[in-house]
Design a protein around this motif. Structure first.
Motif, PDB file in Angstrom:
ATOM      1  N   TYR A   1      40.214  33.578  18.123  1.00  0.00           N
ATOM      2  CA  TYR A   1      40.795  33.553  19.640  1.00  0.00           C
ATOM      3  C   TYR A   1      40.544  31.754  19.349  1.00  0.00           C
ATOM      4  CZ  TYR A   1      42.411  34.382  23.930  1.00  0.00           C
ATOM      5  OH  TYR A   1      43.063  33.896  25.404  1.00  0.00           O
TER       6      TYR A   1
ATOM      7  N   LYS B   1      48.849  30.826  26.580  1.00  0.00           N
ATOM      8  CA  LYS B   1      48.374  31.948  28.114  1.00  0.00           C
ATOM      9  C   LYS B   1      48.540  30.621  28.756  1.00  0.00           C
ATOM     10  CE  LYS B   1      44.778  35.541  30.059  1.00  0.00           C
ATOM     11  NZ  LYS B   1      43.614  35.841  29.558  1.00  0.00           N
ATOM     12  N   LYS B   2      47.950  29.845  29.113  1.00  0.00           N
ATOM     13  CA  LYS B   2      47.424  29.321  30.351  1.00  0.00           C
ATOM     14  C   LYS B   2      49.015  28.733  30.614  1.00  0.00           C
ATOM     15  CE  LYS B   2      43.115  27.810  30.640  1.00  0.00           C
ATOM     16  NZ  LYS B   2      42.243  26.483  30.006  1.00  0.00           N
TER      17      LYS B   2
ATOM     18  N   ASN C   1      49.532  43.425  24.494  1.00  0.00           N
ATOM     19  CA  ASN C   1      48.869  42.859  24.931  1.00  0.00           C
ATOM     20  C   ASN C   1      48.200  42.700  25.694  1.00  0.00           C
ATOM     21  OD1 ASN C   1      46.379  40.563  25.398  1.00  0.00           O
ATOM     22  ND2 ASN C   1      48.517  38.922  24.912  1.00  0.00           N
ATOM     23  N   HIS C   2      46.784  43.764  26.652  1.00  0.00           N
ATOM     24  CA  HIS C   2      47.157  44.225  28.440  1.00  0.00           C
ATOM     25  C   HIS C   2      46.776  42.891  28.817  1.00  0.00           C
ATOM     26  CE1 HIS C   2      46.880  48.120  26.798  1.00  0.00           C
ATOM     27  NE2 HIS C   2      45.944  47.735  25.953  1.00  0.00           N
ATOM     28  N   ASP C   3      46.454  41.643  28.489  1.00  0.00           N
ATOM     29  CA  ASP C   3      46.815  41.013  29.351  1.00  0.00           C
ATOM     30  C   ASP C   3      47.936  39.778  29.908  1.00  0.00           C
ATOM     31  OD1 ASP C   3      43.786  39.278  28.693  1.00  0.00           O
ATOM     32  OD2 ASP C   3      44.093  37.849  27.894  1.00  0.00           O
TER      33      ASP C   3
ATOM     34  N   GLU D   1      50.187  42.493  30.950  1.00  0.00           N
ATOM     35  CA  GLU D   1      49.908  43.730  31.543  1.00  0.00           C
ATOM     36  C   GLU D   1      49.543  42.595  33.206  1.00  0.00           C
ATOM     37  OE1 GLU D   1      51.529  46.190  31.105  1.00  0.00           O
ATOM     38  OE2 GLU D   1      51.744  45.337  29.559  1.00  0.00           O
ATOM     39  N   GLN D   2      49.009  42.287  33.056  1.00  0.00           N
ATOM     40  CA  GLN D   2      47.406  41.217  34.570  1.00  0.00           C
ATOM     41  C   GLN D   2      48.437  40.195  34.455  1.00  0.00           C
ATOM     42  OE1 GLN D   2      43.702  40.693  33.056  1.00  0.00           O
ATOM     43  NE2 GLN D   2      43.006  42.222  33.167  1.00  0.00           N
ATOM     44  N   LEU D   3      49.174  39.458  33.813  1.00  0.00           N
ATOM     45  CA  LEU D   3      50.155  38.231  34.220  1.00  0.00           C
ATOM     46  C   LEU D   3      51.635  38.756  34.686  1.00  0.00           C
ATOM     47  CD1 LEU D   3      49.198  36.303  30.832  1.00  0.00           C
ATOM     48  CD2 LEU D   3      48.136  35.610  33.381  1.00  0.00           C
TER      49      LEU D   3
ATOM     50  N   TRP E   1      44.799  38.485  22.631  1.00  0.00           N
ATOM     51  CA  TRP E   1      43.536  38.654  23.934  1.00  0.00           C
ATOM     52  C   TRP E   1      41.832  38.358  23.412  1.00  0.00           C
ATOM     53  CZ3 TRP E   1      46.981  42.054  21.711  1.00  0.00           C
ATOM     54  CH2 TRP E   1      46.383  43.505  21.282  1.00  0.00           C
TER      55      TRP E   1
END
Length: 302
Positions: A21, A29-30, A56-58, A60-62, A192
């Protein structure tokens, strides 16, 4: 396949010591999060060989309630029967989806109309108020090496984005003109921070989302050979003229045979395992070892 026995050889891997990572991914990502408010629809690209593992479960949140079209790429490399089963399993998902292949142009012409349909209600309301809809702004997102840049080039019919067989080619976010009234923002591939299971890690590695050297090219090749022994032994045997590709056969012995067949030898006739593993992974990723799907549509993916 998800046999724990298949992964026994890799239990010594210290996943917390693997630096997969990198800093540019955190930065991407930011930037991705900052760009979301500027776009109408997100085209989320996943890998048809790992439809569940490439989520990418990140995201899902974003993404939250952002309009989204999920695209499963590389169907030409996936098992056709498994793809049909995945299509059936995903039929009632919240977000519309489409199985595509950028190399054969499968379903590419349907992408923009489907994205426009997602905006139909909002644009209809603008028309009622006498306002012409603005340019449709799309953002393409997904894990590394899933084919985002190649998809863009196919959609715009020119080389608008850099491509490559390894993850990490796209390093920055760029807008490209998709049509007269549509623009698309390319973004780098994002993973992630923590991969939960070893099997998921190997599935991501063998399909190219994680660089081979992160896990070890010998381990990734071993994982692939074991999968081929289970799912596609005939193709494995035919491609390399191997005598025995049964599940009981040792993948290291198979690799030694492949090295002999392909001339991957060091001075004195010693097997060059790294060269041989490189050949096997390249052959798989270029479609010479048949069509494989690693996520079971009838079970739980890792």
């Amino acid at each position: 396949m998800s046999d724990s026995n298949l992964l026994d050889r890799f239990k010594d891997i210290q996943t917390q010591k693997i630096n997969w990572y990198p800093g540019h991914m955190l930065k991407a990502k930011k930037e991705f999060a900052a760009q979301l408010k500027r776009v109408d629809v997100v085209l989320e690209l996943r890998d048809a060989r790992i439809p569940e593992t490439s989520v990418n479960h990140d995201f899902e949140q974003l993404l939250g309630q952002k309009r989204r079209l999920v695209l499963f790429n590389k169907t030409g490399l996936a098992d056709p029967d498994a793809t049909k089963a995945w299509e059936a399993r995903l039929r009632n998902e919240e977000h519309p989806h489409l199985f595509i292949d950028v190399l054969t142009s499968r379903n590419l012409k349907r992408i923009l109309p489907l994205a426009q349909q997602l905006m139909a209600e909002r644009w209809g309301n603008l028309h009622k108020r006498g306002i012409n809809p603005p340019v449709l702004k799309l953002l393409i997102a997904g894990i590394p090496n899933v084919g985002k840049s190649t998809l863009i080039n196919r959609l715009v019919h020119r080389k608008a984005a850099e491509t490559g067989p390894r993850p990490g080619v796209t390093k920055r976010q760029e807008w490209v003109r998709l049509a007269r009234d549509a623009r698309l923002l390319d973004t780098p591939g994002i993973l992630w921070p923590k991969i939960e299971t070893m099997e998921a890690g190997f599935r991501l590695a063998v399909t190219g989302a994680i660089k081979d050297e992160v896990v070890g090219i010998d381990r990734v090749c071993d994982f692939l050979l074991r999968t081929l022994q289970t799912q596609n032994p005939e193709v494995l045997s035919k491609c390399y003229r191997l005598e025995d590709t049964q599940v009981e056969s040792d993948p290291q012995e198979l690799l030694a045979q492949i090295a002999q067949r392909r001339g991957c030898l060091k001075p004195g006739g010693v097997v060059d395992e790294v060269r041989a593993a490189t050949v096997v992974l390249r052959d798989f990723r270029e479609g010479r070892l048949g069509q494989l799907t690693f996520d079971d549509p009838n079970g739980e993916a890792s």
